[in-house]
Scaffold this active site. Structure first.
Site, mmCIF file in Angstrom:
data_model
loop_
_atom_site.group_PDB
_atom_site.id
_atom_site.type_symbol
_atom_site.label_atom_id
_atom_site.label_comp_id
_atom_site.label_asym_id
_atom_site.label_seq_id
_atom_site.Cartn_x
_atom_site.Cartn_y
_atom_site.Cartn_z
ATOM 1 N N GLU A 112 -0.635 -9.260 -0.572
ATOM 2 C CA GLU A 112 -2.067 -9.516 -0.345
ATOM 3 C C GLU A 112 -2.846 -9.497 -1.657
ATOM 4 O O GLU A 112 -3.759 -10.293 -1.866
ATOM 5 C CB GLU A 112 -2.626 -8.479 0.634
ATOM 6 C CG GLU A 112 -2.064 -8.675 2.047
ATOM 7 C CD GLU A 112 -2.409 -7.539 2.981
ATOM 8 O OE1 GLU A 112 -2.200 -6.363 2.592
ATOM 9 O OE2 GLU A 112 -2.869 -7.808 4.101
ATOM 10 N N ALA A 146 0.867 -1.184 0.000
ATOM 11 C CA ALA A 146 0.000 0.000 0.000
ATOM 12 C C ALA A 146 0.899 1.228 0.000
ATOM 13 O O ALA A 146 2.059 1.161 0.426
ATOM 14 C CB ALA A 146 -0.892 -0.030 1.233
ATOM 15 N N GLU A 163 4.605 -5.124 7.225
ATOM 16 C CA GLU A 163 3.867 -4.061 7.916
ATOM 17 C C GLU A 163 4.354 -3.847 9.342
ATOM 18 O O GLU A 163 4.337 -2.733 9.871
ATOM 19 C CB GLU A 163 2.362 -4.388 7.937
ATOM 20 C CG GLU A 163 1.672 -4.244 6.583
ATOM 21 C CD GLU A 163 1.690 -5.502 5.750
ATOM 22 O OE1 GLU A 163 2.501 -6.413 6.024
ATOM 23 O OE2 GLU A 163 0.880 -5.583 4.800
ATOM 24 N N GLY A 172 0.620 -4.993 0.989
ATOM 25 C CA GLY A 172 -0.573 -5.051 0.144
ATOM 26 C C GLY A 172 -0.303 -5.699 -1.204
ATOM 27 O O GLY A 172 -1.221 -6.240 -1.827
HETATM 28 N N1 CO8 Z 1 4.608 3.207 -0.610
HETATM 29 C C1 CO8 Z 1 5.006 4.351 -1.175
HETATM 30 N N2 CO8 Z 1 6.168 4.498 -1.851
HETATM 31 C C2 CO8 Z 1 6.952 3.425 -1.963
HETATM 32 C C3 CO8 Z 1 6.603 2.174 -1.399
HETATM 33 C C4 CO8 Z 1 5.352 2.093 -0.712
HETATM 34 N N3 CO8 Z 1 4.904 0.943 -0.197
HETATM 35 N N4 CO8 Z 1 7.585 1.305 -1.671
HETATM 36 C C5 CO8 Z 1 8.519 1.971 -2.382
HETATM 37 N N5 CO8 Z 1 8.142 3.241 -2.557
HETATM 38 C C6 CO8 Z 1 8.833 4.299 -3.255
HETATM 39 C C7 CO8 Z 1 9.993 4.834 -2.422
HETATM 40 O O1 CO8 Z 1 9.537 5.783 -1.470
HETATM 41 C C8 CO8 Z 1 10.874 5.427 -3.493
HETATM 42 O O2 CO8 Z 1 10.308 6.648 -3.882
HETATM 43 P P1 CO8 Z 1 11.257 7.982 -3.901
HETATM 44 O O3 CO8 Z 1 12.284 7.698 -4.957
HETATM 45 O O4 CO8 Z 1 10.299 9.056 -4.255
HETATM 46 O O5 CO8 Z 1 11.853 8.085 -2.547
HETATM 47 C C9 CO8 Z 1 10.677 4.478 -4.668
HETATM 48 O O6 CO8 Z 1 9.453 3.773 -4.416
HETATM 49 C C10 CO8 Z 1 11.799 3.452 -4.779
HETATM 50 O O7 CO8 Z 1 11.903 2.803 -3.518
HETATM 51 P P2 CO8 Z 1 13.313 2.553 -2.802
HETATM 52 O O8 CO8 Z 1 14.247 3.680 -3.092
HETATM 53 O O9 CO8 Z 1 13.036 2.272 -1.368
HETATM 54 O O10 CO8 Z 1 13.798 1.255 -3.593
HETATM 55 P P3 CO8 Z 1 14.776 0.113 -3.068
HETATM 56 O O11 CO8 Z 1 15.064 -0.727 -4.247
HETATM 57 O O12 CO8 Z 1 15.894 0.680 -2.302
HETATM 58 O O13 CO8 Z 1 13.885 -0.741 -2.008
HETATM 59 C C11 CO8 Z 1 11.894 -1.878 -1.256
HETATM 60 C C12 CO8 Z 1 12.780 -1.458 -2.461
HETATM 61 C C13 CO8 Z 1 12.644 -2.871 -0.411
HETATM 62 C C14 CO8 Z 1 10.637 -2.522 -1.813
HETATM 63 C C15 CO8 Z 1 11.559 -0.629 -0.404
HETATM 64 O O14 CO8 Z 1 11.070 0.389 -1.270
HETATM 65 C C16 CO8 Z 1 10.539 -0.863 0.637
HETATM 66 O O15 CO8 Z 1 10.844 -1.421 1.672
HETATM 67 N N6 CO8 Z 1 9.272 -0.435 0.405
HETATM 68 C C17 CO8 Z 1 8.218 -0.530 1.368
HETATM 69 C C18 CO8 Z 1 7.695 -1.955 1.484
HETATM 70 C C19 CO8 Z 1 6.608 -2.030 2.532
HETATM 71 O O16 CO8 Z 1 6.813 -1.755 3.691
HETATM 72 N N7 CO8 Z 1 5.379 -2.423 2.109
HETATM 73 C C20 CO8 Z 1 4.256 -2.504 2.991
HETATM 74 C C21 CO8 Z 1 3.462 -1.251 2.954
HETATM 75 S S1 CO8 Z 1 2.142 -1.232 4.131
HETATM 76 C C22 CO8 Z 1 0.950 -2.172 3.416
HETATM 77 O O17 CO8 Z 1 1.061 -2.652 2.343
HETATM 78 C C23 CO8 Z 1 -0.277 -2.354 4.235
HETATM 79 C C24 CO8 Z 1 -1.399 -2.930 3.378
HETATM 80 C C25 CO8 Z 1 -2.650 -2.789 4.155
HETATM 81 C C26 CO8 Z 1 -3.880 -2.823 3.270
HETATM 82 C C27 CO8 Z 1 -5.038 -2.399 4.072
HETATM 83 C C28 CO8 Z 1 -6.330 -2.569 3.291
HETATM 84 C C29 CO8 Z 1 -7.535 -2.309 4.141
#
Ligand code: CO8
Length: 288
Positions: free
Chosen positions: A142, A96, A162, A139
């Site tokens: 999911e 998400a 998460e 997400g």
């Molecule tokens: N949300 C927003 N932006 C994101 C997300 C995300 N989940 N993941 C990556 N990005 C963005 C980064 O902020 C970055 O943007 P910017 O260049 O503007 O800073 C760009 O994507 C590239 O990301 P990274 O520089 O971090 O790339 P890396 O290759 O270094 O790392 C990763 C890749 C490991 C995937 C890392 O980006 C990461 O850890 N992302 C977050 C993963 C995460 O925590 N996901 C869970 C999110 S919470 C969730 O999904 C809850 C769902 C609940 C649903 C509820 C329904 C009712």
């Protein structure tokens, strides 16, 4: 003329999203966050590609709304027999959109039923196949698990991180993951945020097949084509029966299966399937 107008009005009421169906396959970009096409030799596989590369396909509200619109269109389209959802080679979806969620309050989430519409993927009656390359996190994992079949590229990574953000999965992660991989691995992933790779996901039963990165989407489409060759009516019944295994007790599930099995005998396609076998010819299903 009046009769024609009446027919058009009836058709518009029956298929409210048909104009959208047409637009999405034309050149004009009616979607901002996804690409939508038909695939397969008979153009009978609906194809949705998440397309927010700079954010690793983070699932913002707009993106999920667009997925739902595309699914509604494919669901209503009698030619489409299966749907494939994929992302990019780097990310199926990194979860998400954290930036969108960052400042939300409990009152907004609870009061506004935050992300309640995420469920649509799991309610589609046509089979949905996830073709996962790269990150399928939070997400994103999911979303893949809401699909009926998951194919993974060799470099795919699945995780529910998460907990590292001070929250928990909210779109079925604690439930579908546990059913797919069992309690111990699900607990480990949900409580530590650790990811598993494609091979581990296959061994655990989360995905059914692993392919080279550049083959997984084609293989998912081939699977979709294979499904789409069958009777769409009977495929929906088969999907409903299998999904019963996740909702019902064994005896209730078996009863549901038996009723659906009996129901196939009310269809043209069951008759056609068995007659074709006996006559040693190819089936010609008409989805009735
Ligand atoms: N949300 C927003 N932006 C994101 C997300 C995300 N989940 N993941 C990556 N990005 C963005 C980064 O902020 C970055 O943007 P910017 O260049 O503007 O800073 C760009 O994507 C590239 O990301 P990274 O520089 O971090 O790339 P890396 O290759 O270094 O790392 C990763 C890749 C490991 C995937 C890392 O980006 C990461 O850890 N992302 C977050 C993963 C995460 O925590 N996901 C869970 C999110 S919470 C969730 O999904 C809850 C769902 C609940 C649903 C509820 C329904 C009712």
């Amino acid at each position: 003329m009046a009769a024609v107008c009446r027919m058009l009005r009836l058709a518009a009421a029956r298929y409210p999203c048909r104009p959208g169906v047409f637009r999405q396959f034309s050149a004009g970009p009616s979607f901002q966050y996804i690409l939508v096409e038909r695939k397969g030799q008979s153009q009978n596989v609906g194809f949705i590609q998440l397309n927010r590369p700079k954010a690793l396909n983070a699932l913002c509200d707009g993106l999920m709304t667009e997925i739902n619109r595309a699914l509604d269109s494919f669901e209503a389209d009698p030619q489409i027999g299966a749907i494939v959802i994929t992302g990019s080679e780097k990310a199926f979806a990194a979860g998400a959109d954290i930036k969108e969620m960052q400042n939300r309050t409990f009152q907004e989430c609870y009061g506004g039923s935050f992300l309640a519409h995420w469920n649509r993927v799991s309610t589609v009656r046509k089979p949905v196949i996830a073709a996962v390359n790269g990150y399928a996190l939070g997400g994103g994992c999911e979303l893949a698990m809401m699909c009926d079949i998951i194919y993974a590229g060799e470099k795919a990574q699945f995780g529910q991180p998460e907990i590292l953000l001070g929250t928990i999965p909210g779109a079925g992660g604690t439930q579908r993951l546990t059913r797919a991989v069992g309690k111990s691995l699900a607990m480990e992933m949900v409580l530590t945020g650790d990811r598993i790779n494609a091979q581990e996901a296959k061994e655990a039963g989360l995905v059914s097949r692993v392919y080279p990165v550049d083959k997984v989407v084609d293989e998912a489409i081939t699977c979709g084509e294979k499904i789409a060759q069958n009777s769409k009516l009977i495929v929906s019944m088969a999907k409903e029966a299998v999904n019963g295994a996740f909702e019902l007790s064994l005896s209730e599930g078996n009863r549901l299966e038996k009723r659906l099995f009996h129901s196939t005998f009310a269809t043209d396609d069951r008759k056609e399937g068995m007659t074709a076998f006996v006559e040693k010819r190819k089936t010609n299903f008409n989805d009735h």
